[in-house]
Design a protein around this motif. Structure first.
Motif, PDB file in Angstrom:
ATOM      1  N   SER A 172     -18.163  -7.986  31.734  1.00  0.00           N
ATOM      2  CA  SER A 172     -18.971  -6.813  31.975  1.00  0.00           C
ATOM      3  C   SER A 172     -18.283  -5.634  31.086  1.00  0.00           C
ATOM      4  O   SER A 172     -17.343  -6.000  30.508  1.00  0.00           O
ATOM      5  CB  SER A 172     -18.541  -6.406  33.461  1.00  0.00           C
ATOM      6  N   GLU A 173     -19.045  -4.385  31.108  1.00  0.00           N
ATOM      7  CA  GLU A 173     -18.612  -3.413  30.231  1.00  0.00           C
ATOM      8  C   GLU A 173     -17.171  -2.950  30.540  1.00  0.00           C
ATOM      9  O   GLU A 173     -16.309  -2.553  29.970  1.00  0.00           O
ATOM     10  CB  GLU A 173     -19.795  -2.344  30.229  1.00  0.00           C
ATOM     11  N   TRP A 174     -16.798  -2.872  31.971  1.00  0.00           N
ATOM     12  CA  TRP A 174     -15.647  -2.144  32.369  1.00  0.00           C
ATOM     13  C   TRP A 174     -14.585  -3.391  32.140  1.00  0.00           C
ATOM     14  O   TRP A 174     -13.459  -2.807  31.784  1.00  0.00           O
ATOM     15  CB  TRP A 174     -15.602  -2.115  33.833  1.00  0.00           C
ATOM     16  N   ARG A 175     -14.754  -4.500  32.257  1.00  0.00           N
ATOM     17  CA  ARG A 175     -13.833  -5.615  31.751  1.00  0.00           C
ATOM     18  C   ARG A 175     -13.763  -5.460  30.147  1.00  0.00           C
ATOM     19  O   ARG A 175     -12.516  -5.898  29.836  1.00  0.00           O
ATOM     20  CB  ARG A 175     -14.152  -7.132  32.312  1.00  0.00           C
ATOM     21  N   LEU A 176     -14.648  -5.470  29.413  1.00  0.00           N
ATOM     22  CA  LEU A 176     -14.374  -5.211  28.149  1.00  0.00           C
ATOM     23  C   LEU A 176     -13.510  -4.317  27.748  1.00  0.00           C
ATOM     24  O   LEU A 176     -12.696  -4.140  26.837  1.00  0.00           O
ATOM     25  CB  LEU A 176     -15.823  -5.018  27.379  1.00  0.00           C
ATOM     26  N   PHE A 177     -13.600  -3.106  28.421  1.00  0.00           N
ATOM     27  CA  PHE A 177     -12.799  -2.074  28.280  1.00  0.00           C
ATOM     28  C   PHE A 177     -11.349  -2.130  28.648  1.00  0.00           C
ATOM     29  O   PHE A 177     -10.380  -1.953  27.891  1.00  0.00           O
ATOM     30  CB  PHE A 177     -13.308  -0.777  28.921  1.00  0.00           C
ATOM     31  N   THR A 178     -11.243  -2.693  29.898  1.00  0.00           N
ATOM     32  CA  THR A 178      -9.803  -2.860  30.499  1.00  0.00           C
ATOM     33  C   THR A 178      -9.254  -4.116  29.887  1.00  0.00           C
ATOM     34  O   THR A 178      -8.082  -4.202  29.745  1.00  0.00           O
ATOM     35  CB  THR A 178      -9.826  -3.031  31.851  1.00  0.00           C
TER      36      THR A 178
END
Length: 268
Positions: A172-178
């Motif tokens: 997900s976009e959040w996991r891509l970031f973190t």
């Protein structure tokens, strides 16, 4: 000619280092001397260190002030790094004309002096009942245009292929970031952490206005109160300054290598 140039450069660096380090050496010596010895210009270590420390502890709530500064600096730094990096990441990775215009307006806020917004901030936090709390000190600078700009510029060198690979793997976009962006940008986070921590730790003007009781004062406010007394004891003041300076120095030396990499915009 080359040797002469090298000697001149080294001589200049030695002189610059001595000039830069002299105040710190004077401060370390001063904390071991009495106030009268400091005023006389004594430039050597003395035997008054423990007495100065005991006087400082008796005169001030040093432990409470240190704790207040630590809470504000740590929470503020973590919040600033998270929010500013998210903003910089969003502006650069999901680039568009409308976002560029919004970022331009955001940059204009850097031209406004803090003195111009102090009264509105005071009235706002007073109305919210947040005065005399760490929240009142942290919130006004939890995100700054400079720090968002700093992350945005460093994100330009971020390899987009990593994000594409992560999307293929179903992140997900959040996991891509973190899981991809944040670990890859460690040098940038380290540089930002040093700058932000020092800003919060050394902040004076707004905490002076927002923190109104003695038990909420931070270390810079305690040092200021000692220096502005009718008969200041400079030995005690030197001890307080050293204690106030140590956390910033420690943070810088722990993250020194990452700080240089982050300021140069390098990504590993």
């Amino acid at each position: 000619m080359k040797k002469l140039t090298t000697m001149v450069v080294h001589l200049f660096l030695i002189v610059a280092s001595v000039i830069s380090l002299f105040p710190f050496v004077w401060m370390l010596m001063g904390m071991t001397n009495s106030s009268s010895e400091i005023l006389k210009g004594k430039f050597s270590f003395g035997s008054m260190l423990m007495e100065n420390i005991h006087k400082l502890l008796d005169m001030t709530s040093l432990g409470a002030a240190f704790w207040n500064s630590a809470i504000i600096a740590i929470i503020g730094t973590v919040g600033t790094l998270l929010l500013s990096s998210m903003a910089g990441y969003g502006f650069e990775i999901y680039h568009s004309k409308s976002k560029s215009r919004l970022f331009g307006l955001l940059m204009l806020s850097m031209m406004m002096p803090f003195a111009a917004v102090m009264i509105p901030l005071f009235r706002m936090f007073s109305g919210m009942g947040l005065l005399n709390t760490p929240t009142a000190v942290i919130l006004p600078t939890i995100t700054t245009a400079f720090m968002i700009f700093f992350f945005l510029q460093n994100t330009k060198s971020f390899p987009r292929e990593l994000l594409q690979a992560g999307r293929v793997d179903g992140l997900s976009e959040w996991r891509l970031f973190t899981r991809i962006y944040m670990p890859t940008m460690k040098p940038t986070y380290a540089a930002a952490a040093i700058i932000t921590f020092m800003n919060y730790w050394n902040s004076f003007l707004w905490p002076l206005i927002a923190l109104q009781t003695q038990d909420k004062k931070t270390l810079p406010l305690v040092v200021s109160s000692l220096a502005s007394s009718y008969n200041p004891d400079y030995g005690i003041i030197m001890v307080a300054i050293v204690i106030t300076t140590l956390p910033s120095v420690l943070i810088f030396f722990l993250l020194q290598k990452q700080f240089v990499q982050g300021m140069l915009g390098s990504v590993k």
